[in-house]
Design an enzyme around this catalytic site. Structure first.
Site, PDB file in Angstrom:
ATOM      1  N   ARG A 175       0.805  -1.224   0.000  1.00 48.66           N
ATOM      2  CA  ARG A 175       0.000   0.000   0.000  1.00 48.66           C
ATOM      3  C   ARG A 175       0.836   1.271   0.000  1.00 48.66           C
ATOM      4  NH1 ARG A 175      -2.617  -0.588   6.014  1.00 48.66           N
ATOM      5  NH2 ARG A 175      -0.709  -0.510   7.257  1.00 48.66           N
ATOM      6  N   ARG A 236      -1.283  -4.491   2.987  1.00 49.11           N
ATOM      7  CA  ARG A 236       0.134  -4.318   3.327  1.00 49.11           C
ATOM      8  C   ARG A 236       0.986  -5.547   2.984  1.00 49.11           C
ATOM      9  NH1 ARG A 236       3.661  -2.239   7.475  1.00 49.11           N
ATOM     10  NH2 ARG A 236       4.668  -3.853   8.710  1.00 49.11           N
ATOM     11  N   ASN A 253       8.401  -7.595   5.527  1.00 46.25           N
ATOM     12  CA  ASN A 253       9.500  -6.967   6.256  1.00 46.25           C
ATOM     13  C   ASN A 253       9.610  -7.453   7.699  1.00 46.25           C
ATOM     14  OD1 ASN A 253      11.786  -5.399   5.929  1.00 46.25           O
ATOM     15  ND2 ASN A 253      10.841  -3.612   6.897  1.00 46.25           N
ATOM     16  N   HIS A 305      10.099   2.792   1.966  1.00 46.56           N
ATOM     17  CA  HIS A 305       8.772   2.585   2.550  1.00 46.56           C
ATOM     18  C   HIS A 305       8.082   3.940   2.704  1.00 46.56           C
ATOM     19  CE1 HIS A 305       9.243  -1.656   4.080  1.00 46.56           C
ATOM     20  NE2 HIS A 305      10.487  -1.366   3.779  1.00 46.56           N
TER      21      HIS A 305
HETATM   22 ZN   LIG Z   1       6.557  -0.329   4.890  1.00 43.73          ZN
END
Ligand SMILES: [Zn+2]
Ligand SMILES: *[C@@H]1O[C@H](CO)[C@@H](O)[C@H](O)[C@H]1NC(C)=O
Ligand SMILES: *[C@@H]1O[C@H](CO)[C@@H](O)[C@H](O)[C@H]1NC(C)=O
Length: 417
Positions: A175, A236, A253, A305
């Site tokens: 996202r 996500r 992550n 990010h």
């Molecule tokens: Zn991220």
């Protein structure tokens, strides 16, 4: 009258589709307890991961729960403000802009850097870039995703075997669209700076190769384009099937082989920061790790990010400083100064542990532990006004300023290699 009111409220709930993003300021341990309780509610989408009294906590609340959540916060005297008044409105505007831009691009056969793009559009733009700068850029497939989409990296190289290299990835979290868009703009900038001999790119590419994986999580990215409902657009994780049939996806992550399974990641498949069943279980992570390990000569690892405007270095799993902390901090301070010099955008610098929260299984810890000294993570714009829904008209300014910081890090790594 009472019946009328009840019907009216119900209609309002049905017709007003707007989720809101609340910014909550926990002030006491008691507040944190209430919020942790609230976090167990699957319907709420926490946009920030840390839960502390020194950082605001942003949460997207579905419109049906708004009344209850605000009531709970007020009753517990937990201060909050409404950051985004109507998420749906932003989503629809974004979708509309993308569609009209896509039509324009098809007509004029051009690529608009001030717009968000689908995976197919990014892939075909990569082919165009490679075709017009074939002396310096090629497309390498580093494997496939869980849903079998190719993972394409751009390789910038002026030839030579196994030169020292720089890694840049974006889009691990699907996202965070500004990360993909910024990576696209930067890839184009590297190619054009090389072609027009603009320093320091020719020097860097004389000594090093640059690998850019623009869409590290293509399955998730495609999912975020499926519909302009928050459920899709704000996805996500990846899209793999987990041990809980109701819940999809792993937080890519939290899946790296670095303190995997430690605090700062969830073992529950339904959580947004679910770490996966084992380290590197996710094919996307596995493919990147394989490429970097078999290459063996990466000097810098940069992951993009959003959001929060942070430039961070290891560690994320512990508050202990990495051996190179002083040097990494100095680089990050200089890089963020370069970034600010463009539009005055302010970044916070520090270790991931100290700036966001404890997170295990993160990519920068993995890279650093592998001996890639210059490992950094960016959280791009903004600080929360739009969060993950940064308007497209900020893509170019975000990219330009981020490029100044990345260029600084790359040149530094080049001079030390
Ligand atoms: Zn991220
Ligand atoms: C590029 O896209 C944006 C919307 O994302 C739009 O406002 C702008 O007019 C487009 N530019 C061109 C040259 O088409
Ligand atoms: C995602 O998660 C699952 C684990 O639940 C994993 O098996 C898979 O390889 C991962 N990758 C993708 C894109 O799904």
């Amino acid at each position: 009258m009472r019946l009328f009111l009840a019907v009216f409220t119900l209609l309002l709930a049905v017709y007003c589709k707007g989720d809101q993003v609340l910014r909550i300021h926990a002030e006491t341990e008691g507040h944190l307890e209430v919020l942790n309780e609230l976090k167990q509610n699957r319907g709420l989408d926490f946009w920030t991961h840390g839960m502390s009294t020194h950082l605001p906590i942003d949460v997207r609340v579905p419109h049906l729960s708004l009344y209850a959540v605000k009531y709970l916060l007020t009753a517990n005297k937990i201060p909050f403000t409404v950051m985004i008044n109507n998420v749906q409105e932003l989503l629809e505007k974004e979708k509309e802009e993308m569609m009209s831009n896509a039509a324009m691009e098809r007509k004029t056969k051009s690529f608009n850097f001030t717009a968000y793009h689908t995976l197919d559009e990014i892939n075909s733009w990569m082919d165009t870039l490679v075709a017009s700068h074939s002396k310096v850029v090629s497309k390498v497939q580093i494997g496939n995703s869980y849903e079998n989409r190719p993972l394409y990296a751009l390789k910038f190289s002026t030839g030579g075997e196994n030169k020292p290299a720089i890694w840049i990835d974006a889009g691990i979290h699907s996202r965070e669209w500004i990360s993909h868009a910024t990576a696209v703009w930067i890839a184009n900038q590297i190619a054009t700076d090389y072609a027009s001999e603009r320093a320091p790119v020719p020097k860097i590419l004389g000594k090093m190769d640059i690998y850019m994986l623009i869409v590290a999580n293509p399955d998730g990215y495609v999912f975020t384009h499926k519909s302009s409902s928050p459920f899709y657009r704000l996805w996500r994780k990846n899209r793999s099937v987990t041990s809980d049939p109701k819940c999809f996806g792993v937080d890519l992550n939290r899946n790296w082989d670095a303190a995997f399974g430690g605090p700062g990641a969830s073992e529950k498949p339904c959580d947004e920061d679910y770490r996966g069943p084992s380290a590197n279980s996710e094919i996307e992570v596995k493919n990147i790790a394989k490429l970097i390990e078999s290459h063996g000569n990466f000097k810098s690892f940069i992951t993009l990010h959003s959001y929060k405007q942070l430039l961070m270095y290891p560690y994320s799993n512990t508050g202990t400083n990495p051996p190179d902390q002083v040097e990494l901090d100095t680089i990050a301070v200089s890089a963020s100064k370069a970034l600010s010099s463009w539009h005055g955008t302010v970044y916070t610098v520090g270790s991931i542990f100290n700036t966001i929260e404890q997170a295990s299984g993160s990519s920068v810890d993995w890279a650093y532990n592998r001996g890639i000294k210059y490992s950094f993570a960016f959280e791009l714009r903004d600080t929360g006004k739009y969060g993950f829904l940064l308007p497209a008209d900020q893509i170019v300014s975000t990219s330009r300023e981020t490029w100044l910081a990345i260029k600084y890090i790359m040149e530094y790594a080049c001079d030390k290699s």
